[in-house]
Design an enzyme around this catalytic site. Structure first.
Site, PDB file in Angstrom:
ATOM      1  N   HIS A   1      -6.573  -0.331  -1.757  1.00 21.17           N
ATOM      2  CA  HIS A   1      -6.713  -0.784  -0.376  1.00 21.17           C
ATOM      3  C   HIS A   1      -6.382   0.278   0.669  1.00 21.17           C
ATOM      4  CE1 HIS A   1      -6.569  -5.407  -1.180  1.00 21.17           C
ATOM      5  NE2 HIS A   1      -7.474  -4.772  -1.902  1.00 21.17           N
TER       6      HIS A   1
ATOM      7  N   ASP B   1     -12.737   0.406  -2.714  1.00 17.97           N
ATOM      8  CA  ASP B   1     -11.935  -0.603  -3.401  1.00 17.97           C
ATOM      9  C   ASP B   1     -12.809  -1.358  -4.401  1.00 17.97           C
ATOM     10  OD1 ASP B   1      -9.935  -2.442  -4.074  1.00 17.97           O
ATOM     11  OD2 ASP B   1     -10.576  -3.812  -2.510  1.00 17.97           O
TER      12      ASP B   1
ATOM     13  N   HIS C   1      -0.162  -4.224  -6.631  1.00 25.72           N
ATOM     14  CA  HIS C   1      -1.353  -4.619  -7.363  1.00 25.72           C
ATOM     15  C   HIS C   1      -2.012  -3.320  -7.804  1.00 25.72           C
ATOM     16  CE1 HIS C   1      -2.339  -9.029  -6.059  1.00 25.72           C
ATOM     17  NE2 HIS C   1      -1.260  -8.924  -6.804  1.00 25.72           N
TER      18      HIS C   1
ATOM     19  N   ASP D   1      -1.692  -2.591  -2.714  1.00 31.01           N
ATOM     20  CA  ASP D   1      -2.786  -2.594  -3.675  1.00 31.01           C
ATOM     21  C   ASP D   1      -3.370  -1.187  -3.717  1.00 31.01           C
ATOM     22  OD1 ASP D   1      -5.620  -2.737  -4.612  1.00 31.01           O
ATOM     23  OD2 ASP D   1      -5.201  -4.876  -4.760  1.00 31.01           O
TER      24      ASP D   1
ATOM     25  N   LYS E   1      -5.252  -4.237   3.691  1.00 29.38           N
ATOM     26  CA  LYS E   1      -6.483  -3.638   3.185  1.00 29.38           C
ATOM     27  C   LYS E   1      -7.049  -2.719   4.253  1.00 29.38           C
ATOM     28  CE  LYS E   1     -10.526  -4.780   0.432  1.00 29.38           C
ATOM     29  NZ  LYS E   1     -11.178  -5.836  -0.377  1.00 29.38           N
TER      30      LYS E   1
ATOM     31  N   ASP F   1     -12.106  -1.932  -7.717  1.00 27.90           N
ATOM     32  CA  ASP F   1     -11.353  -2.707  -8.704  1.00 27.90           C
ATOM     33  C   ASP F   1     -11.780  -2.425 -10.142  1.00 27.90           C
ATOM     34  OD1 ASP F   1      -9.543  -4.430  -7.047  1.00 27.90           O
ATOM     35  OD2 ASP F   1     -11.441  -4.985  -6.160  1.00 27.90           O
TER      36      ASP F   1
ATOM     37  N   TRP G   1      -3.166 -12.577   0.818  1.00 23.61           N
ATOM     38  CA  TRP G   1      -4.190 -11.622   1.231  1.00 23.61           C
ATOM     39  C   TRP G   1      -5.325 -12.385   1.883  1.00 23.61           C
ATOM     40  CZ3 TRP G   1      -9.410 -11.298  -0.032  1.00 23.61           C
ATOM     41  CH2 TRP G   1     -10.079 -10.189   0.520  1.00 23.61           C
TER      42      TRP G   1
ATOM     43  N   GLU H   1      -0.278  -8.635   1.873  1.00 21.35           N
ATOM     44  CA  GLU H   1      -1.061  -7.526   1.329  1.00 21.35           C
ATOM     45  C   GLU H   1      -2.102  -7.040   2.328  1.00 21.35           C
ATOM     46  OE1 GLU H   1      -4.243  -6.757  -2.356  1.00 21.35           O
ATOM     47  OE2 GLU H   1      -3.183  -8.668  -2.168  1.00 21.35           O
TER      48      GLU H   1
ATOM     49  N   ASP I   1      -4.769  -5.880 -10.719  1.00 21.49           N
ATOM     50  CA  ASP I   1      -5.837  -6.535  -9.958  1.00 21.49           C
ATOM     51  C   ASP I   1      -7.126  -5.746 -10.122  1.00 21.49           C
ATOM     52  OD1 ASP I   1      -7.423  -7.954  -8.279  1.00 21.49           O
ATOM     53  OD2 ASP I   1      -6.295  -7.555  -6.444  1.00 21.49           O
TER      54      ASP I   1
END
Length: 418
Positions: A261, A293, A285, A258, A227, A295, A184, A225, A325
């Protein structure tokens, strides 16, 4: 009623639908979750010349007890793993190298710099996954790495990714379980670009050079990955979903999805079935975006349940590599790992305790009334009794009793860290 009695009652409810609960639990034991090490130290790493966190990544909060050394981080991971049922994996970033006080540039990293992690994984019976770290570095200060106009900077990051794949291959050989190496990058622009194509051409050329170095796929598999945007790359990200999806399919690499993302209205659960038609494996993820995003710690929400359903009902437990993640410094970090990972496992269990084949049959027959009715009724089936029994059988705390372990650990260990 005891845990055993609750389990026996619940088991009969599921058996009415042809669900063999004992077989479900035996299968669940075999599903590893790749637990990210960076929750334990707020994505800091242990480089000698440590840089401030960058690349559009932000960790908020200052809860006491952050891991300050590799040994402390491993100790914290052990504590979290003792509260989570099953045998799992640990996901490392390159910044978690141990160089004994020597400054080692990222393009010069070798397996020896992760020997302590490897020995620890062997002792704990864990698999390892890996990520090159293309952020928090002076050569990424302008937010560009593999797509940088400066060839010298691109070469540095290309060599770092090659070194990372070799480290991962070493992990796979030593541990006897294939390591996933995920690439990433933070590359993008804050404002509207005047040229979207050229940076993507450079990124493609950089990836081609990275993957031109042969690595035995028995020991390492590669993922890329995407985004949607990041802090500092709000208007344009070089490695978009479309870019990486095309690259992965054309070059036989895994496309890693992810859950934070994508556009807020996009559901990763809805992408999995399409991906499985064209890829032998898919990587995840799992995070929890809140408006962006961000997390957040994974909770047992509708999207997590739907992700698990897509994996289970499509017979893809061996095709989807599940990793986590998230990073939250506002709460106890061991609790964050425990909550998120237990929820990921809970969601898989709930999916396995669903009469998926019968529900598929109803859809094929056009019986949407019964399909909807049953899907709703199963939301309140006694899944919790099965989960409690599973935890007890796996030797981890049942229900919220794990919180007492975390509180004791905080008092005895975390509170003593300055």
């Amino acid at each position: 009623m005891t845990i055993q009695e609750n389990f026996e009652y619940a088991k009969k409810q599921y058996e009415k639908w042809g669900i063999n609960v004992d077989e479900v639990l035996a299968q669940l034991k075999k599903v590893p979750i790749s637990i990210h090490c960076w929750q334990g130290d707020d994505v800091g790493g242990f480089e000698v010349n440590q840089s401030e966190l960058s690349g559009g990544i932000d960790v908020t909060g200052n809860y006491p007890g952050k891991a300050r050394t590799p040994d402390e981080l491993r100790q914290d991971l052990e504590k979290a793993l003792s509260l989570i049922p099953g045998k799992h994996r640990v996901n490392l970033h390159a910044i978690y190298a141990e160089t004994n006080g020597e400054v080692v540039e990222r393009d010069q990293l070798e397996p020896k710099h992760f020997e302590n992690w490897l020995n620890w994984a062997k002792e704990q019976g864990l698999g390892l996954d890996f990520n090159p770290t293309l952020f928090s570095h002076e050569k990424a200060e302008d937010g560009l790495t593999l797509s940088h106009p400066n060839e010298e900077i691109r070469e540095f990051w290309i060599n770092h990714c090659i070194a990372s794949r070799k480290i991962a291959e070493h992990f796979g050989k030593e541990l006897g379980t294939t390591c996933l190496t995920n690439v990433w990058i933070p590359d993008g622009y804050k404002d509207i670009p005047s040229d979207r194509l050229t940076p993507r051409k450079r990124l493609k050329e950089s990836l081609d050079k990275i993957f031109a170095v042969e690595i035995d796929e028995k020991y390492n598999v590669d993922a890329v990955e995407s985004k949607l945007f990041g802090i500092g790359s709000e208007s344009y990200v070089v490695g978009s979903h479309e870019f990486y999806l095309g690259y992965a399919l054309k070059n036989n690499k895994l496309c890693l999805l992810d859950t934070g993302h994508y556009h807020p209205t996009e559901m990763v659960s809805n992408k999995i079935s399409s991906m499985l038609l064209y890829s032998d494996k898919v990587a995840l993820h799992v995070s929890r975006p809140v408006r962006w995003d961000s997390d957040h710690v994974v909770i047992l929400d509708d999207e997590l349940k739907e992700i698990a359903l897509e994996i289970v009902r499509n017979d893809a437990l061996d095709k989807v590599m599940i990793g986590l993640d998230f990073f939250d410094a506002s709460i106890n970090r061991i609790a964050a790992w425990t909550i998120g990972t237990r929820n990921m496992i809970k969601s898989l269990l709930a999916a396995m305790l669903t009469p998926n084949e019968y529900l598929k049959q109803l859809q094929e027959e056009g019986n949407f009334t019964e399909r909807l009715a049953l899907m709703e009724e199963f939301k309140t089936y006694p899944f919790g009794a099965i989960w409690d029994y599973y935890c007890e059988q796996m030797g981890v705390p049942v229900k919220e009793s794990w919180l007492e372990d975390v509180k004791s650990y905080e008092a005895e260990v975390l509170s003593k860290r300055s």
